[in-house]
Design a protein around this motif. Sequence first.
Motif, PDB file in Angstrom:
ATOM      1  N   SER A 185      66.395   9.416  72.289  1.00 24.02           N
ATOM      2  CA  SER A 185      67.453   8.288  72.524  1.00 24.02           C
ATOM      3  C   SER A 185      67.656   7.021  72.584  1.00 24.02           C
ATOM      4  O   SER A 185      67.653   6.076  71.590  1.00 24.02           O
ATOM      5  CB  SER A 185      67.945   8.554  73.999  1.00 24.02           C
ATOM      6  N   MET A 186      66.158   6.270  72.589  1.00 28.02           N
ATOM      7  CA  MET A 186      66.378   4.741  73.047  1.00 28.02           C
ATOM      8  C   MET A 186      65.830   4.573  71.567  1.00 28.02           C
ATOM      9  O   MET A 186      67.112   3.476  70.678  1.00 28.02           O
ATOM     10  CB  MET A 186      64.863   3.993  73.622  1.00 28.02           C
ATOM     11  N   ARG A 187      65.547   5.460  70.305  1.00 28.94           N
ATOM     12  CA  ARG A 187      64.479   5.486  69.426  1.00 28.94           C
ATOM     13  C   ARG A 187      66.070   5.603  68.319  1.00 28.94           C
ATOM     14  O   ARG A 187      66.289   4.806  67.761  1.00 28.94           O
ATOM     15  CB  ARG A 187      63.881   6.301  68.966  1.00 28.94           C
ATOM     16  N   ALA A 188      67.215   6.650  68.983  1.00 29.00           N
ATOM     17  CA  ALA A 188      67.712   7.360  68.722  1.00 29.00           C
ATOM     18  C   ALA A 188      69.044   5.549  68.107  1.00 29.00           C
ATOM     19  O   ALA A 188      70.019   5.813  67.019  1.00 29.00           O
ATOM     20  CB  ALA A 188      68.580   8.010  68.659  1.00 29.00           C
ATOM     21  N   VAL A 215      58.029  14.929  82.521  1.00 25.93           N
ATOM     22  CA  VAL A 215      58.022  14.671  81.033  1.00 25.93           C
ATOM     23  C   VAL A 215      59.095  14.528  80.452  1.00 25.93           C
ATOM     24  O   VAL A 215      59.155  14.148  79.333  1.00 25.93           O
ATOM     25  CB  VAL A 215      56.607  15.743  81.139  1.00 25.93           C
ATOM     26  N   VAL A 216      59.608  15.942  80.372  1.00 22.82           N
ATOM     27  CA  VAL A 216      60.981  16.236  79.550  1.00 22.82           C
ATOM     28  C   VAL A 216      61.719  15.396  79.212  1.00 22.82           C
ATOM     29  O   VAL A 216      62.287  14.739  78.392  1.00 22.82           O
ATOM     30  CB  VAL A 216      60.931  17.203  79.903  1.00 22.82           C
ATOM     31  N   TYR A 217      62.065  14.229  80.635  1.00 20.89           N
ATOM     32  CA  TYR A 217      62.968  13.116  80.922  1.00 20.89           C
ATOM     33  C   TYR A 217      62.651  11.872  80.126  1.00 20.89           C
ATOM     34  O   TYR A 217      63.171  11.356  79.384  1.00 20.89           O
ATOM     35  CB  TYR A 217      63.586  12.949  82.142  1.00 20.89           C
ATOM     36  N   THR A 218      61.651  11.586  80.343  1.00 29.05           N
ATOM     37  CA  THR A 218      60.004  11.017  79.435  1.00 29.05           C
ATOM     38  C   THR A 218      60.939  10.718  77.784  1.00 29.05           C
ATOM     39  O   THR A 218      61.047   9.955  77.411  1.00 29.05           O
ATOM     40  CB  THR A 218      58.706  10.396  80.097  1.00 29.05           C
ATOM     41  N   LEU A 219      60.058  12.051  77.188  1.00 27.55           N
ATOM     42  CA  LEU A 219      60.310  12.580  76.069  1.00 27.55           C
ATOM     43  C   LEU A 219      61.321  12.334  75.672  1.00 27.55           C
ATOM     44  O   LEU A 219      61.680  11.505  74.417  1.00 27.55           O
ATOM     45  CB  LEU A 219      60.011  14.070  76.091  1.00 27.55           C
ATOM     46  N   THR A 220      63.199  13.157  75.728  1.00 25.23           N
ATOM     47  CA  THR A 220      64.355  12.587  75.788  1.00 25.23           C
ATOM     48  C   THR A 220      64.907  11.337  76.191  1.00 25.23           C
ATOM     49  O   THR A 220      64.795  10.873  74.928  1.00 25.23           O
ATOM     50  CB  THR A 220      65.289  13.814  76.532  1.00 25.23           C
ATOM     51  N   TRP A 280      51.327  12.855  74.616  1.00 26.21           N
ATOM     52  CA  TRP A 280      50.695  13.254  73.790  1.00 26.21           C
ATOM     53  C   TRP A 280      51.032  14.716  73.083  1.00 26.21           C
ATOM     54  O   TRP A 280      50.813  15.336  72.788  1.00 26.21           O
ATOM     55  CB  TRP A 280      49.581  13.516  75.314  1.00 26.21           C
ATOM     56  N   PHE A 281      51.998  15.075  73.734  1.00 24.10           N
ATOM     57  CA  PHE A 281      52.083  16.537  73.443  1.00 24.10           C
ATOM     58  C   PHE A 281      54.520  15.711  73.383  1.00 24.10           C
ATOM     59  O   PHE A 281      55.218  16.172  74.205  1.00 24.10           O
ATOM     60  CB  PHE A 281      52.107  17.514  74.009  1.00 24.10           C
ATOM     61  N   PRO A 282      54.008  15.055  72.089  1.00 24.74           N
ATOM     62  CA  PRO A 282      56.039  14.578  71.833  1.00 24.74           C
ATOM     63  C   PRO A 282      56.334  16.209  71.283  1.00 24.74           C
ATOM     64  O   PRO A 282      57.482  15.783  70.113  1.00 24.74           O
ATOM     65  CB  PRO A 282      55.398  13.375  71.114  1.00 24.74           C
ATOM     66  N   TYR A 283      56.642  17.066  71.578  1.00 28.14           N
ATOM     67  CA  TYR A 283      57.464  18.124  70.527  1.00 28.14           C
ATOM     68  C   TYR A 283      58.497  19.158  71.505  1.00 28.14           C
ATOM     69  O   TYR A 283      57.853  19.195  72.473  1.00 28.14           O
ATOM     70  CB  TYR A 283      56.303  19.376  70.541  1.00 28.14           C
ATOM     71  N   PHE A 284      59.532  18.100  71.681  1.00 27.04           N
ATOM     72  CA  PHE A 284      60.316  18.115  73.191  1.00 27.04           C
ATOM     73  C   PHE A 284      60.917  19.656  72.981  1.00 27.04           C
ATOM     74  O   PHE A 284      60.428  20.034  73.883  1.00 27.04           O
ATOM     75  CB  PHE A 284      62.102  17.094  71.715  1.00 27.04           C
ATOM     76  N   ASN A 285      61.368  20.059  72.204  1.00 22.11           N
ATOM     77  CA  ASN A 285      62.106  21.781  72.307  1.00 22.11           C
ATOM     78  C   ASN A 285      60.028  22.426  72.588  1.00 22.11           C
ATOM     79  O   ASN A 285      61.263  23.321  73.125  1.00 22.11           O
ATOM     80  CB  ASN A 285      62.696  22.417  70.853  1.00 22.11           C
ATOM     81  N   GLN A 286      59.213  21.655  71.796  1.00 20.76           N
ATOM     82  CA  GLN A 286      58.854  23.357  72.191  1.00 20.76           C
ATOM     83  C   GLN A 286      57.569  23.176  73.957  1.00 20.76           C
ATOM     84  O   GLN A 286      57.625  24.519  74.515  1.00 20.76           O
ATOM     85  CB  GLN A 286      57.081  23.038  71.663  1.00 20.76           C
ATOM     86  N   CYS A 303      74.259   7.051  77.208  1.00 26.87           N
ATOM     87  CA  CYS A 303      74.468   7.669  78.490  1.00 26.87           C
ATOM     88  C   CYS A 303      73.629   8.763  78.894  1.00 26.87           C
ATOM     89  O   CYS A 303      73.229   8.412  80.110  1.00 26.87           O
ATOM     90  CB  CYS A 303      75.856   8.352  78.617  1.00 26.87           C
ATOM     91  N   ILE A 304      72.849   8.450  78.093  1.00 29.35           N
ATOM     92  CA  ILE A 304      72.082   9.728  78.052  1.00 29.35           C
ATOM     93  C   ILE A 304      70.461   8.832  78.995  1.00 29.35           C
ATOM     94  O   ILE A 304      69.992   9.653  80.031  1.00 29.35           O
ATOM     95  CB  ILE A 304      70.830  10.449  76.850  1.00 29.35           C
ATOM     96  N   VAL A 305      69.903   7.798  78.195  1.00 27.23           N
ATOM     97  CA  VAL A 305      68.502   7.319  78.853  1.00 27.23           C
ATOM     98  C   VAL A 305      69.371   6.835  80.697  1.00 27.23           C
ATOM     99  O   VAL A 305      68.538   6.902  81.592  1.00 27.23           O
ATOM    100  CB  VAL A 305      68.788   5.652  78.190  1.00 27.23           C
ATOM    101  N   LEU A 306      70.544   6.035  80.820  1.00 24.13           N
ATOM    102  CA  LEU A 306      71.147   5.608  82.128  1.00 24.13           C
ATOM    103  C   LEU A 306      70.787   7.784  82.760  1.00 24.13           C
ATOM    104  O   LEU A 306      70.653   7.251  83.813  1.00 24.13           O
ATOM    105  CB  LEU A 306      71.879   5.291  81.745  1.00 24.13           C
ATOM    106  N   HIS A 307      71.271   8.346  82.556  1.00 27.78           N
ATOM    107  CA  HIS A 307      70.698   9.874  83.140  1.00 27.78           C
ATOM    108  C   HIS A 307      70.217  10.158  83.520  1.00 27.78           C
ATOM    109  O   HIS A 307      69.536  10.538  84.554  1.00 27.78           O
ATOM    110  CB  HIS A 307      71.842  11.060  81.964  1.00 27.78           C
ATOM    111  N   LEU A 308      68.932   9.880  82.763  1.00 26.36           N
ATOM    112  CA  LEU A 308      67.511  10.570  82.632  1.00 26.36           C
ATOM    113  C   LEU A 308      66.570   9.624  84.148  1.00 26.36           C
ATOM    114  O   LEU A 308      65.908   9.382  84.652  1.00 26.36           O
ATOM    115  CB  LEU A 308      66.641  10.458  81.447  1.00 26.36           C
TER     116      LEU A 308
END
Length: 370
Positions: free
Chosen positions: A36-39, A27-32, A298-304, A234-239
């Motif tokens: 990154s793609m949007r960034a 779930v966290v990898y999907t969020l991140t 559903w819960f797009p709140y990365f840090n939380q 690189c973040i996306v490829l890593h994930l």
Amino acid sequence: MDDTCAGEKSHLFCGFFLNFSLFGTGVVYTLTSATSMRAIQRANCYHRDGHDAPCSVGGDAYYMFLFGLAQAVLLQIPGFHEMAGLSVFAAVMSFFYSFVGVGLGVAKVIANGVIMGSIGGIPMVSTTQKVWRVSQAVGDILFAYPFSLVLLEIELINTHEMRFDQMKDTLKSTPPENKTMKTATRASLVITAFFYLCCGCLGYAAFGDGTPGNLLTGFGFYEPYWLIDLANLCIVLHLLGGYQVYTQPVFGFADRHFAGDAASVEVPVPMLGKRRVSVFRLCFRTAYVAATTALAVWFPYFNQVIGLLGAFTFWPLAIYFPVEMYLTRNKVMPWSKQWVAIHGFSLVCLLISAFASIGSAVGVFGSETS
């Protein structure tokens, strides 16, 4: 877990938390990855139209679905033993964007000429909010701390090297597995702690109370935009690779216990042609990816989210089970000084984990209802 150190119930209990942690990592990898793609698109927009441009590129859900679709295809790769090269690739990507984050942090501190921030951190409206924010931060740290999942990759690489040595039929015997694991564990802890501390400390020193949750996606840095784009790629490829590695134990368990004599069908795979796959394998893995993607949307709140996951799994996986295994293997007498000290340490960690769990849950569900 070694069955000599724990009963069947403890074995199942540990397996539950480990698989839950693996699922949560997905779930966290999907969020991140979506962030990154949007960034990348936003960085190009800011470079083209200026740093004050609105640069609205839509929500993260679209990118989460793209990531999930890619994983649904990639997860038909059979066999955990085939993940060694993918794990190394993901690690290389991780090193690259970590170096970029550290380098940009150093450059920003030098450019500012002063260390930003304060020992008290970000001021909040009330003490209660401050306590919840601190607990969420503790949860983030707990998510970063446990290396129980990393041991899967170490075991994989160790097994791969042993097979390679056997194929070469070398005269020198392979080092004992426990020594290899200890060496790899120490190295991974030192390297991981170094990068976490550097990114965290330099990020706060560079931006103070305005530090974004993610240095490379929060646009604390705008230039050089191409370097930020490359780091986020690189973040996306890593994930993409990391998701594969961390989900294989779950799928291996499901295949062994539930697949049975499931029928096989031919499925067209892009660039690979038609491949025969098990119907159970296809359905279960697709449903798994759909579940992680749905929760991320559903819960797009990365840090939380990472705080809640880290707090929930920290004590059982990183403290309780290793402590019980140590006490059993070393035959530590109950109520001896060592026994009391170790259990006291475990209790303190449990309280910290509970504190972080409550605060992170408030952050996740409070954000959802607000």
